[in-house]
Design an enzyme around this catalytic site. Structure first.
Site, PDB file in Angstrom:
ATOM      1  CE1 TYR A 149      -3.748  -1.922  -0.536  1.00 13.68           C
ATOM      2  CE2 TYR A 149      -4.644  -0.912   1.648  1.00 13.68           C
ATOM      3  CZ  TYR A 149      -4.972  -1.640   0.331  1.00 13.68           C
ATOM      4  OH  TYR A 149      -6.144  -2.075   0.160  1.00 13.68           O
ATOM      5  CE  LYS A 219       7.356 -17.353   0.547  1.00 11.42           C
ATOM      6  NZ  LYS A 219       7.158 -18.825   1.102  1.00 11.42           N
ATOM      7  CG  ASP A 285       4.524 -20.796   1.652  1.00 10.65           C
ATOM      8  OD1 ASP A 285       4.812 -19.871   2.368  1.00 10.65           O
ATOM      9  OD2 ASP A 285       5.265 -21.800   1.636  1.00 10.65           O
ATOM     10  CG  ASP A 309      -5.723  -8.126  -1.065  1.00 13.17           C
ATOM     11  OD1 ASP A 309      -6.800  -8.507  -0.786  1.00 13.17           O
ATOM     12  OD2 ASP A 309      -5.431  -7.897  -1.928  1.00 13.17           O
TER      13      ASP A 309
END
Length: 425
Positions: A149, A219, A285, A309
């Site tokens: 963003y 991540k 993931d 998101d």
């Protein structure tokens, strides 16, 4: 007009006659916003009679803002939202690949609404791809002002992209860009302050709701200093600011290394027995897989923008779809908050009176809870549960219910209003 304010202790002060600014929204926005206001009015009237009331103040953004005020995001709209602290927003058009800046992002940035809060819970009677959707009960805290963003990009083939590449190659020693002549570049900022305040809000939420765990999703195995930094700084908040209320897996690992796994297991169990909130983390993931296979293992999720998101939309799909996914964008420090439908403008069905209003309605339900009108929040949930028990909804959900009755947007809203007005009679 009366508005929400904050007192010297940082608590919200909510008048009984409350003015709420609202942005109608583009596409299906006018249909769902109008009926949801009526449902809220019915619920407030049912619970509080004449003692409390909401006065709705229309403000403008998006296509209607451009038509009425000559701007997609008028200064007046921002000024009112800043003054009144709390607002409601229907879906607004976001251009893809260029053109007008995302109005949703602009509002979050301008008001510094750093926490995107998305509760996800299954309602009995709603079709789900899961065998046991009742196990899904999570709330996502998605950082709203950094990561992509606040991302900075340079398009391939431009002088800026070449300048950026030359800088990282010559000054920073970067040699990993495989096709520099045809590469676009992006930079995403992730800060200590932004990460810390998001995590702080997630832990406060877990404490207030008496929830058992906060999971940091990241991540960091690949992006060591942005995603990995988010993980590190989030753990630090828990350990430094909430040591009495939490027990971190980060700390568990330290104990196991120093004193053995058996002792660490004992410490973890004692923390659970004392009702402490367990803070752990999970690679993004792996979390997406785990949330499908064992959703009961998760409660509150703290994550950065892009991961949030993906996660919030997947979880919404697990309980019936984004059409019934609520959301709020909140700055817990200033009290500013915008409650919004989380889906898009749906231009293909706009004007057909078939859009599902529940994403907006459940977001307004969050608003009622945020301002402390809990009784209104409760009766809204009860009305939705009863409608589903009677197999009534808009077509997007009713078509998957056994003997489901598909109602129009307005008819479904009026059906909920009837349930509310008849409640307890």
């Amino acid at each position: 007009m009366s508005k929400v304010s904050k007192n010297s202790n940082g608590e919200l002060v909510v008048p009984d006659i409350l003015t709420i600014p609202f942005i109608e929204g583009d596409g299906v926005g006018s249909e769902i916003t109008d009926i949801c206001k009526k449902i809220i009015d019915a619920a407030v009237g049912k619970v509080y009679s004449d003692k409390r009331k909401i006065e709705w103040l229309e403000i403008y953004a998006g296509e209607k803002g451009n038509t009425v005020k000559g701007s997609y995001l008028p200064d007046e709209t921002l000024a009112i939202l800043k003054e009144y602290l709390i607002g409601v927003k229907g879906p607004l058009t976001t251009a893809v690949g260029g053109g007008m800046r995302s109005l949703n992002v602009a509002l979050r940035q301008e008001l510094d609404l750093y926490s995107c809060v998305r509760p996800v819970k299954w309602y009995e009677g709603v079709a789900s791809p899961l065998k046991e959707p009742h196990k899904v009960d999570m709330t996502i805290f998605r950082e709203n002002t950094e990561d992509i963003y606040a991302g900075i990009e340079w398009n391939e083939g431009t002088d800026e992209a070449k300048k950026f590449y030359n800088f990282i190659k010559n000054d920073m020693g970067v040699k990993s860009v495989r096709f520099p002549e045809t590469s676009s570049f992006g930079v995403k900022p992730v800060s200590v302050e932004g990460s810390s305040r998001l995590m702080r809000s997630a832990i406060d939420y877990a404490i207030n709701k008496k929830l058992s765990k906060v999971t940091i999703v990241h991540k960091g195995n690949i992006m060591k200093f942005t995603e990995g930094g988010f993980r590190k700084w989030s753990y630090e908040v828990a350990e430094k600011e909430f040591s009495n209320e939490t027990f971190t897996i980060n700390n568990y690992n330290k104990i196991a290394k120093d004193q053995g796994i058996e002792f660490a297991d004992k410490q973890l169990q004692e923390a659970k027995d004392k009702g402490k909130i367990i803070i752990d983390d999970c690679i993004a993931d792996a979390f997406l897989q785990n949330s499908l296979l064992k959703p009961e293992n998760y409660s509150v999720i703290a994550t950065l923008n892009l991961n949030g998101d993906y996660i919030s939309d997947q979880l919404a799909a697990m309980v019936g779809g984004i059409g019934i996914a609520p959301g709020a964008n909140i700055n817990y420090d200033t009290g500013h908050a915008i409650f919004e439908a989380t889906h898009g403008t749906a231009p293909d069905i706009a004007g057909k009176n078939i859009a599902n209003p529940l994403s907006m309605l459940l977001s307004l339900d969050m608003m009622m809870e945020y301002i402390g009108w809990i009784e209104v929040s409760n009766i809204i949930k009860i009305s939705i549960e009863k409608a589903f028990a009677n197999r009534c909804s808009t077509n997007d959900l009713a078509r998957f219910m056994e003997d489901g009755q598909a109602l129009s947007t307005s008819d479904f809203g009026n059906y909920l209003i009837k349930i509310i007005k008849d409640w307890g009679n």
